[in-house]
Motif scaffolding. Structure first.
Motif, PDB file in Angstrom:
ATOM      1  N   GLN A   1       0.841  -1.204   0.000  1.00 32.93           N
ATOM      2  CA  GLN A   1       0.000   0.000   0.000  1.00 32.93           C
ATOM      3  C   GLN A   1       0.876   1.253   0.000  1.00 32.93           C
ATOM      4  O   GLN A   1       0.611   2.211  -0.720  1.00 32.93           O
ATOM      5  N   GLU A   2       1.936   1.231   0.809  1.00 36.49           N
ATOM      6  CA  GLU A   2       2.848   2.386   0.873  1.00 36.49           C
ATOM      7  C   GLU A   2       3.555   2.623  -0.466  1.00 36.49           C
ATOM      8  O   GLU A   2       3.746   3.751  -0.887  1.00 36.49           O
ATOM      9  N   VAL A   3       3.936   1.518  -1.123  1.00 42.56           N
ATOM     10  CA  VAL A   3       4.596   1.633  -2.426  1.00 42.56           C
ATOM     11  C   VAL A   3       3.620   2.259  -3.429  1.00 42.56           C
ATOM     12  O   VAL A   3       3.981   3.138  -4.208  1.00 42.56           O
ATOM     13  N   ASN A   4       2.363   1.827  -3.386  1.00 35.41           N
ATOM     14  CA  ASN A   4       1.347   2.393  -4.288  1.00 35.41           C
ATOM     15  C   ASN A   4       1.101   3.872  -4.009  1.00 35.41           C
ATOM     16  O   ASN A   4       0.925   4.665  -4.922  1.00 35.41           O
ATOM     17  N   GLU A   5       1.103   4.222  -2.726  1.00 38.79           N
ATOM     18  CA  GLU A   5       0.932   5.635  -2.350  1.00 38.79           C
ATOM     19  C   GLU A   5       2.109   6.465  -2.859  1.00 38.79           C
ATOM     20  O   GLU A   5       1.951   7.560  -3.382  1.00 38.79           O
ATOM     21  N   ALA A   6       3.317   5.911  -2.673  1.00 37.15           N
ATOM     22  CA  ALA A   6       4.544   6.621  -3.082  1.00 37.15           C
ATOM     23  C   ALA A   6       4.517   6.920  -4.567  1.00 37.15           C
ATOM     24  O   ALA A   6       4.996   7.959  -5.018  1.00 37.15           O
ATOM     25  N   SER A   7       3.934   6.014  -5.366  1.00 38.97           N
ATOM     26  CA  SER A   7       3.943   6.211  -6.816  1.00 38.97           C
ATOM     27  C   SER A   7       3.101   7.420  -7.226  1.00 38.97           C
ATOM     28  O   SER A   7       3.182   7.879  -8.354  1.00 38.97           O
ATOM     29  N   LYS A   8       2.291   7.930  -6.292  1.00 40.27           N
ATOM     30  CA  LYS A   8       1.476   9.119  -6.619  1.00 40.27           C
ATOM     31  C   LYS A   8       2.233  10.414  -6.339  1.00 40.27           C
ATOM     32  O   LYS A   8       1.771  11.493  -6.668  1.00 40.27           O
ATOM     33  N   THR A   9       3.387  10.291  -5.674  1.00 41.27           N
ATOM     34  CA  THR A   9       4.173  11.501  -5.371  1.00 41.27           C
ATOM     35  C   THR A   9       5.189  11.746  -6.490  1.00 41.27           C
ATOM     36  O   THR A   9       5.372  10.915  -7.362  1.00 41.27           O
ATOM     37  N   GLU A  10       5.849  12.910  -6.428  1.00 39.43           N
ATOM     38  CA  GLU A  10       6.906  13.174  -7.428  1.00 39.43           C
ATOM     39  C   GLU A  10       7.998  14.038  -6.838  1.00 39.43           C
ATOM     40  O   GLU A  10       7.914  14.471  -5.697  1.00 39.43           O
ATOM     41  N   GLY A  11       9.039  14.257  -7.650  1.00 33.52           N
ATOM     42  CA  GLY A  11      10.142  15.126  -7.223  1.00 33.52           C
ATOM     43  C   GLY A  11      10.902  14.570  -6.037  1.00 33.52           C
ATOM     44  O   GLY A  11      11.100  13.370  -5.897  1.00 33.52           O
TER      45      GLY A  11
ATOM     46  N   LEU B   1      10.067  14.376  -2.958  1.00 32.05           N
ATOM     47  CA  LEU B   1       9.259  13.549  -2.051  1.00 32.05           C
ATOM     48  C   LEU B   1       9.283  12.094  -2.535  1.00 32.05           C
ATOM     49  O   LEU B   1       9.457  11.166  -1.748  1.00 32.05           O
ATOM     50  N   LEU B   2       9.147  11.916  -3.847  1.00 29.20           N
ATOM     51  CA  LEU B   2       9.198  10.568  -4.427  1.00 29.20           C
ATOM     52  C   LEU B   2      10.563   9.940  -4.143  1.00 29.20           C
ATOM     53  O   LEU B   2      10.650   8.780  -3.754  1.00 29.20           O
ATOM     54  N   GLU B   3      11.612  10.745  -4.303  1.00 26.61           N
ATOM     55  CA  GLU B   3      12.970  10.239  -4.069  1.00 26.61           C
ATOM     56  C   GLU B   3      13.130   9.748  -2.629  1.00 26.61           C
ATOM     57  O   GLU B   3      13.653   8.670  -2.377  1.00 26.61           O
ATOM     58  N   GLN B   4      12.637  10.559  -1.668  1.00 24.92           N
ATOM     59  CA  GLN B   4      12.727  10.170  -0.248  1.00 24.92           C
ATOM     60  C   GLN B   4      11.946   8.885   0.004  1.00 24.92           C
ATOM     61  O   GLN B   4      12.420   7.970   0.669  1.00 24.92           O
ATOM     62  N   ASN B   5      10.702   8.845  -0.526  1.00 30.05           N
ATOM     63  CA  ASN B   5       9.852   7.667  -0.328  1.00 30.05           C
ATOM     64  C   ASN B   5      10.506   6.406  -0.874  1.00 30.05           C
ATOM     65  O   ASN B   5      10.544   5.379  -0.207  1.00 30.05           O
ATOM     66  N   VAL B   6      11.020   6.495  -2.094  1.00 22.76           N
ATOM     67  CA  VAL B   6      11.621   5.327  -2.740  1.00 22.76           C
ATOM     68  C   VAL B   6      12.818   4.831  -1.933  1.00 22.76           C
ATOM     69  O   VAL B   6      12.959   3.633  -1.684  1.00 22.76           O
ATOM     70  N   SER B   7      13.671   5.767  -1.473  1.00 20.51           N
ATOM     71  CA  SER B   7      14.876   5.287  -0.780  1.00 20.51           C
ATOM     72  C   SER B   7      14.506   4.690   0.585  1.00 20.51           C
ATOM     73  O   SER B   7      15.076   3.684   0.990  1.00 20.51           O
TER      74      SER B   7
ATOM     75  N   LYS C   1      10.163  -4.970  -5.013  1.00 18.86           N
ATOM     76  CA  LYS C   1      11.449  -4.419  -5.478  1.00 18.86           C
ATOM     77  C   LYS C   1      11.359  -3.994  -6.942  1.00 18.86           C
ATOM     78  O   LYS C   1      11.930  -2.987  -7.354  1.00 18.86           O
ATOM     79  N   LEU C   2      10.604  -4.756  -7.708  1.00 22.46           N
ATOM     80  CA  LEU C   2      10.410  -4.425  -9.118  1.00 22.46           C
ATOM     81  C   LEU C   2       9.652  -3.095  -9.255  1.00 22.46           C
ATOM     82  O   LEU C   2      10.038  -2.217 -10.021  1.00 22.46           O
ATOM     83  N   LYS C   3       8.569  -2.980  -8.473  1.00 24.84           N
ATOM     84  CA  LYS C   3       7.786  -1.727  -8.499  1.00 24.84           C
ATOM     85  C   LYS C   3       8.654  -0.529  -8.108  1.00 24.84           C
ATOM     86  O   LYS C   3       8.573   0.535  -8.712  1.00 24.84           O
ATOM     87  N   LEU C   4       9.491  -0.746  -7.072  1.00 22.77           N
ATOM     88  CA  LEU C   4      10.346   0.345  -6.606  1.00 22.77           C
ATOM     89  C   LEU C   4      11.415   0.710  -7.635  1.00 22.77           C
ATOM     90  O   LEU C   4      11.786   1.869  -7.763  1.00 22.77           O
ATOM     91  N   SER C   5      11.890  -0.284  -8.395  1.00 24.93           N
ATOM     92  CA  SER C   5      12.916   0.055  -9.393  1.00 24.93           C
ATOM     93  C   SER C   5      12.312   0.883 -10.523  1.00 24.93           C
ATOM     94  O   SER C   5      12.971   1.736 -11.110  1.00 24.93           O
ATOM     95  N   VAL C   6      11.023   0.658 -10.811  1.00 25.82           N
ATOM     96  CA  VAL C   6      10.335   1.486 -11.811  1.00 25.82           C
ATOM     97  C   VAL C   6      10.248   2.929 -11.300  1.00 25.82           C
ATOM     98  O   VAL C   6      10.518   3.888 -12.033  1.00 25.82           O
ATOM     99  N   LEU C   7       9.917   3.065 -10.024  1.00 25.12           N
ATOM    100  CA  LEU C   7       9.830   4.402  -9.423  1.00 25.12           C
ATOM    101  C   LEU C   7      11.210   5.075  -9.382  1.00 25.12           C
ATOM    102  O   LEU C   7      11.337   6.277  -9.600  1.00 25.12           O
ATOM    103  N   GLN C   8      12.231   4.267  -9.108  1.00 27.17           N
ATOM    104  CA  GLN C   8      13.612   4.781  -9.073  1.00 27.17           C
ATOM    105  C   GLN C   8      13.991   5.369 -10.434  1.00 27.17           C
ATOM    106  O   GLN C   8      14.625   6.421 -10.516  1.00 27.17           O
ATOM    107  N   ASN C   9      13.558   4.697 -11.509  1.00 27.87           N
ATOM    108  CA  ASN C   9      13.809   5.207 -12.859  1.00 27.87           C
ATOM    109  C   ASN C   9      13.120   6.544 -13.083  1.00 27.87           C
ATOM    110  O   ASN C   9      13.676   7.429 -13.732  1.00 27.87           O
ATOM    111  N   GLN C  10      11.905   6.659 -12.546  1.00 29.92           N
ATOM    112  CA  GLN C  10      11.176   7.924 -12.657  1.00 29.92           C
ATOM    113  C   GLN C  10      11.956   9.044 -11.980  1.00 29.92           C
ATOM    114  O   GLN C  10      12.064  10.144 -12.503  1.00 29.92           O
TER     115      GLN C  10
END
Length: 198
Positions: free
Chosen positions: A9-19, A21-27, A47-56
Protein backbone atom coordinates in the motif's frame (compact mmCIF):
# COMPACT_ATOMS: atom_id res chain seq x y z
CA UNK A 1 1.55 -11.28 4.81
CA UNK A 2 -0.03 -8.38 6.67
CA UNK A 3 3.28 -6.55 6.72
CA UNK A 4 3.72 -7.21 2.99
CA UNK A 5 0.29 -5.87 2.21
CA UNK A 6 0.81 -2.66 4.22
CA UNK A 7 4.18 -2.16 2.49
CA UNK A 8 2.53 -2.68 -0.88
CA UNK A 9 0.00 0.00 0.00
CA UNK A 10 2.85 2.39 0.87
CA UNK A 11 4.60 1.63 -2.43
CA UNK A 12 1.35 2.39 -4.29
CA UNK A 13 0.93 5.64 -2.35
CA UNK A 14 4.54 6.62 -3.08
CA UNK A 15 3.94 6.21 -6.82
CA UNK A 16 1.48 9.12 -6.62
CA UNK A 17 4.17 11.50 -5.37
CA UNK A 18 6.91 13.17 -7.43
CA UNK A 19 10.14 15.13 -7.22
CA UNK A 20 12.16 15.07 -4.02
CA UNK A 21 9.26 13.55 -2.05
CA UNK A 22 9.20 10.57 -4.43
CA UNK A 23 12.97 10.24 -4.07
CA UNK A 24 12.73 10.17 -0.25
CA UNK A 25 9.85 7.67 -0.33
CA UNK A 26 11.62 5.33 -2.74
CA UNK A 27 14.88 5.29 -0.78
CA UNK A 28 13.15 4.67 2.59
CA UNK A 29 10.86 1.98 1.13
CA UNK A 30 13.80 0.27 -0.60
CA UNK A 31 15.55 -0.15 2.73
CA UNK A 32 12.43 -1.46 4.47
CA UNK A 33 11.48 -3.94 1.72
CA UNK A 34 15.05 -5.26 1.88
CA UNK A 35 15.17 -5.70 5.66
CA UNK A 36 11.64 -6.72 6.70
CA UNK A 37 10.59 -10.37 6.99
CA UNK A 38 8.06 -10.67 4.15
CA UNK A 39 7.48 -13.54 1.68
CA UNK A 40 10.20 -13.78 -0.99
CA UNK A 41 7.81 -13.58 -3.95
CA UNK A 42 6.20 -10.43 -2.52
CA UNK A 43 9.63 -8.93 -1.82
CA UNK A 44 10.66 -9.46 -5.47
CA UNK A 45 7.40 -7.90 -6.71
CA UNK A 46 7.79 -4.83 -4.48
CA UNK A 47 11.45 -4.42 -5.48
CA UNK A 48 10.41 -4.42 -9.12
CA UNK A 49 7.79 -1.73 -8.50
CA UNK A 50 10.35 0.34 -6.61
CA UNK A 51 12.92 0.05 -9.39
CA UNK A 52 10.34 1.49 -11.81
CA UNK A 53 9.83 4.40 -9.42
CA UNK A 54 13.61 4.78 -9.07
CA UNK A 55 13.81 5.21 -12.86
CA UNK A 56 11.18 7.92 -12.66
CA UNK A 57 13.28 9.72 -10.03
CA UNK A 58 16.36 9.51 -12.28
CA UNK A 59 14.49 10.79 -15.35
CA UNK A 60 13.00 13.67 -13.41
CA UNK A 61 16.42 14.64 -12.00
CA UNK A 62 17.95 14.56 -15.47
CA UNK A 63 15.17 16.72 -16.87
CA UNK A 64 15.57 19.31 -14.08
CA UNK A 65 19.36 19.35 -14.58
CA UNK A 66 18.93 20.02 -18.30
CA UNK A 67 16.35 22.76 -17.66
CA UNK A 68 18.67 24.41 -15.12
CA UNK A 69 21.56 24.48 -17.60
CA UNK A 70 19.34 26.04 -20.30
CA UNK A 71 17.95 28.59 -17.83
CA UNK A 72 21.41 29.58 -16.53
CA UNK A 73 22.87 29.92 -20.04
CA UNK A 74 19.91 32.06 -21.15
CA UNK A 75 20.07 34.47 -18.18
CA UNK A 76 23.87 34.79 -18.21
CA UNK A 77 23.89 35.16 -22.00
CA UNK A 78 21.40 38.04 -21.86
CA UNK A 79 23.35 39.79 -19.09
CA UNK A 80 26.64 39.33 -20.99
CA UNK A 81 25.05 40.79 -24.12
CA UNK A 82 24.15 43.94 -22.17
CA UNK A 83 27.60 44.12 -20.51
CA UNK A 84 29.36 43.75 -23.87
CA UNK A 85 27.23 46.41 -25.53
CA UNK A 86 28.05 48.74 -22.60
CA UNK A 87 31.73 48.11 -23.32
CA UNK A 88 32.33 46.22 -20.07
CA UNK A 89 35.00 43.51 -19.84
CA UNK A 90 33.08 41.45 -17.27
CA UNK A 91 29.57 40.37 -16.35
CA UNK A 92 28.05 39.31 -13.03
CA UNK A 93 24.69 37.49 -12.90
CA UNK A 94 22.35 35.91 -10.37
CA UNK A 95 20.44 32.85 -11.62
CA UNK A 96 17.78 30.83 -9.83
CA UNK A 97 18.99 27.24 -10.10
CA UNK A 98 19.34 26.40 -6.37
CA UNK A 99 22.48 24.44 -5.59
CA UNK A 100 22.99 23.14 -9.12
CA UNK A 101 26.73 23.74 -9.45
CA UNK A 102 26.87 22.05 -12.86
CA UNK A 103 24.36 24.53 -14.33
CA UNK A 104 26.20 27.67 -13.22
CA UNK A 105 29.55 26.22 -14.23
CA UNK A 106 28.22 25.35 -17.68
CA UNK A 107 26.84 28.88 -18.10
CA UNK A 108 30.16 30.46 -17.08
CA UNK A 109 32.19 28.28 -19.48
CA UNK A 110 29.83 28.71 -22.43
CA UNK A 111 29.26 32.48 -22.17
CA UNK A 112 32.90 33.23 -21.27
CA UNK A 113 33.97 31.49 -24.49
CA UNK A 114 31.24 33.10 -26.60
CA UNK A 115 31.65 36.66 -25.38
CA UNK A 116 35.27 36.60 -24.22
CA UNK A 117 34.22 38.34 -21.01
CA UNK A 118 35.12 37.57 -17.41
CA UNK A 119 31.94 35.99 -15.98
CA UNK A 120 30.74 35.43 -12.43
CA UNK A 121 27.47 33.67 -11.64
CA UNK A 122 25.67 33.44 -8.29
CA UNK A 123 22.85 31.06 -7.37
CA UNK A 124 21.11 30.67 -4.03
CA UNK A 125 19.46 27.69 -2.37
CA UNK A 126 17.11 29.00 0.34
CA UNK A 127 16.30 25.58 1.80
CA UNK A 128 19.96 24.67 2.32
CA UNK A 129 20.88 28.31 3.09
CA UNK A 130 23.72 28.17 0.56
CA UNK A 131 25.00 30.61 -2.02
CA UNK A 132 26.99 29.14 -4.89
CA UNK A 133 29.43 31.15 -6.96
CA UNK A 134 31.32 30.25 -10.11
CA UNK A 135 33.74 32.59 -11.87
CA UNK A 136 35.61 32.42 -15.13
CA UNK A 137 38.24 34.62 -16.75
CA UNK A 138 39.17 33.97 -20.41
CA UNK A 139 42.56 32.30 -20.75
CA UNK A 140 43.51 34.18 -23.91
CA UNK A 141 44.12 37.91 -23.97
CA UNK A 142 45.10 40.29 -21.18
CA UNK A 143 42.15 39.72 -18.85
CA UNK A 144 43.82 36.70 -17.28
CA UNK A 145 46.85 38.78 -16.25
CA UNK A 146 44.79 41.67 -14.91
CA UNK A 147 42.07 39.71 -13.09
CA UNK A 148 43.12 36.50 -11.31
CA UNK A 149 40.05 34.30 -11.15
CA UNK A 150 40.69 32.86 -7.69
CA UNK A 151 41.35 36.31 -6.17
CA UNK A 152 38.10 37.56 -7.73
CA UNK A 153 36.14 34.62 -6.34
CA UNK A 154 37.73 34.96 -2.88
CA UNK A 155 36.73 38.66 -2.69
CA UNK A 156 33.15 37.87 -3.75
CA UNK A 157 32.85 35.09 -1.15
CA UNK A 158 33.96 37.27 1.79
CA UNK A 159 30.51 38.77 2.52
CA UNK A 160 28.96 35.28 2.18
CA UNK A 161 31.39 33.81 4.75
CA UNK A 162 32.38 31.30 2.09
CA UNK A 163 35.37 29.58 0.64
CA UNK A 164 36.28 28.32 -2.79
CA UNK A 165 39.00 26.92 -4.96
CA UNK A 166 40.07 26.25 -8.50
CA UNK A 167 41.75 28.55 -10.95
CA UNK A 168 42.60 25.92 -13.58
CA UNK A 169 41.36 26.64 -17.05
CA UNK A 170 40.38 30.12 -15.88
CA UNK A 171 37.60 28.74 -13.64
CA UNK A 172 37.03 28.88 -9.90
CA UNK A 173 34.02 28.06 -7.75
CA UNK A 174 32.92 28.13 -4.15
CA UNK A 175 30.01 28.57 -1.77
CA UNK A 176 28.98 30.61 1.22
CA UNK A 177 26.43 30.34 4.00
CA UNK A 178 25.14 33.89 4.33
CA UNK A 179 22.67 34.10 1.47
CA UNK A 180 21.15 37.36 2.73
CA UNK A 181 24.31 39.15 1.55
CA UNK A 182 24.32 38.01 -2.09
CA UNK A 183 23.61 41.55 -3.33
CA UNK A 184 26.56 42.84 -1.33
CA UNK A 185 28.80 40.03 -2.63
CA UNK A 186 27.80 40.95 -6.20
CA UNK A 187 28.71 44.59 -5.54
CA UNK A 188 32.10 43.58 -4.08
CA UNK A 189 32.75 41.38 -7.14
CA UNK A 190 31.75 44.22 -9.46
CA UNK A 191 34.02 46.82 -7.91
CA UNK A 192 36.94 44.36 -7.70
CA UNK A 193 36.62 43.45 -11.40
CA UNK A 194 36.14 47.09 -12.43
CA UNK A 195 39.31 48.06 -10.56
CA UNK A 196 41.40 45.27 -12.17
CA UNK A 197 40.06 45.40 -15.72
CA UNK A 198 40.75 48.98 -16.68
Amino acid sequence: MELASSLEQEVNEASKTEGSLLEQNVSSLNGRVESLPIPTAKKAELKLKLSVLQNQVMKSKKKIAEENIQKAIKVVGEMAEIAASDGKAFCISHVQVGSDTAAIREAVVKIMEQKELAIMVFSTDETANKALVCAGVPEKGDKKKQLKVLEWLTEALKPLKGKGGGGKGGLAQGQGTDISLVEEAMEVATSFAAMKLR
